[in-house]
Design a protein around this motif. Sequence first.
Motif, short mmCIF file in Angstrom:
data_model
loop_
_atom_site.label_atom_id
_atom_site.label_comp_id
_atom_site.label_asym_id
_atom_site.label_seq_id
_atom_site.Cartn_x
_atom_site.Cartn_y
_atom_site.Cartn_z
N GLU A 61 0.84 -1.21 0.00
CA GLU A 61 0.00 0.00 0.00
C GLU A 61 0.87 1.26 0.00
OE1 GLU A 61 -3.28 0.91 -0.02
OE2 GLU A 61 -3.92 -1.14 -0.40
N LEU A 62 1.94 1.22 0.78
CA LEU A 62 2.86 2.36 0.81
C LEU A 62 3.50 2.57 -0.55
CD1 LEU A 62 4.56 4.61 2.05
CD2 LEU A 62 6.06 2.83 3.01
N LEU A 63 3.99 1.50 -1.15
CA LEU A 63 4.61 1.61 -2.48
C LEU A 63 3.61 2.11 -3.51
CD1 LEU A 63 6.81 -1.63 -2.51
CD2 LEU A 63 7.56 0.74 -2.14
N SER A 64 2.37 1.70 -3.37
CA SER A 64 1.32 2.16 -4.27
C SER A 64 1.09 3.66 -4.11
CB SER A 64 0.02 1.40 -3.99
OG SER A 64 -1.00 1.79 -4.87
N ASP A 65 1.07 4.13 -2.87
CA ASP A 65 0.88 5.56 -2.61
C ASP A 65 2.04 6.38 -3.19
OD1 ASP A 65 -0.72 7.64 -1.34
OD2 ASP A 65 0.90 7.80 0.14
N VAL A 66 3.25 5.89 -3.02
CA VAL A 66 4.43 6.57 -3.57
C VAL A 66 4.35 6.58 -5.10
CG1 VAL A 66 6.95 6.44 -3.83
CG2 VAL A 66 5.89 6.10 -1.58
N ALA A 67 3.92 5.48 -5.69
CA ALA A 67 3.82 5.39 -7.15
C ALA A 67 2.82 6.40 -7.68
CB ALA A 67 3.40 3.98 -7.56
N VAL A 68 1.67 6.51 -7.06
CA VAL A 68 0.66 7.45 -7.52
C VAL A 68 1.19 8.87 -7.44
CG1 VAL A 68 -1.62 8.44 -7.02
CG2 VAL A 68 -1.30 5.96 -7.05
N GLU A 69 1.88 9.17 -6.36
CA GLU A 69 2.46 10.52 -6.22
C GLU A 69 3.51 10.76 -7.30
OE1 GLU A 69 2.66 14.26 -4.97
OE2 GLU A 69 1.26 12.78 -4.19
N HIS A 70 4.31 9.75 -7.61
CA HIS A 70 5.34 9.92 -8.65
C HIS A 70 4.72 10.10 -10.03
CE1 HIS A 70 9.18 9.48 -10.67
NE2 HIS A 70 8.53 8.75 -11.55
N LEU A 71 3.61 9.43 -10.28
CA LEU A 71 2.98 9.49 -11.59
C LEU A 71 2.20 10.79 -11.83
CD1 LEU A 71 1.81 5.78 -11.86
CD2 LEU A 71 3.69 6.86 -13.09
N ARG A 72 2.04 11.60 -10.79
CA ARG A 72 1.35 12.89 -10.94
C ARG A 72 2.26 13.83 -11.74
NH1 ARG A 72 -2.09 15.43 -6.92
NH2 ARG A 72 -1.42 13.69 -5.63
N PRO A 73 1.74 14.41 -12.82
CA PRO A 73 2.55 15.33 -13.62
C PRO A 73 2.97 16.57 -12.83
CG PRO A 73 0.56 14.70 -14.80
CD PRO A 73 0.42 14.20 -13.40
N ASP A 74 4.18 17.03 -13.08
CA ASP A 74 4.71 18.22 -12.40
C ASP A 74 4.27 19.51 -13.06
OD1 ASP A 74 6.11 16.50 -10.74
OD2 ASP A 74 7.98 16.71 -11.84
#
Length: 190
Positions: A61-74
């Motif tokens: 779940e933590l890795l999933s949360d980090v992934a979603v945050e990373h995939l958010r465009p800057d």
Amino acid sequence: MSRKPMVRPGGRSARVQQAVHTAVRELQAEVGRAELTIPLLAARAGVTPSTIYRRWGDLQELLSDVAVEHLRPDTPPEDHGRLLDDLQSWAEQFLEEMASPAGRAYIRDALLGDPDGDNAGHCSAYAAEQIGTMLARAAERGEDAPDAETVMDRVVAPVMYRILFRPDGLTAAYARRLAQEAVEGFGAAR
């Protein structure tokens, strides 16, 4: 039931999330994903393991949360002055980022750590928002354009399918062709 961190802007909750996300990224680079553990991450982030378990439930779940945050465009997509050019450039970049080894790992983590599908929905919303920006600019320029769902179906969906199930042939030319096919018939490809 999936545990989702409820983060207030600022405050301790945001600081904890930032510290834990930073710990995940740093330790993945240093020791590799296979070596990550909640106690190791907690020590790096300066929190207790129970804090991580309480907020995220488990490592996936933590890795999933980090992934979603990373995939958010800057940033918003580049404005090249014409929808076709905007969409082709964006599609190339999207394919390149998502098809990279890191992108594939983030996609996998986003999907695996969220049994309810909320994280996939967030990732889809990010792409739809970027497409919406390009379509709004096209409308301001007076260009005829497809709707966002058409672009999602004709560009994003095939790219994601190919990344997940048929990764051969994922080239810039493929992304550009999908973008052109998405806008053909709407006047933007003239």
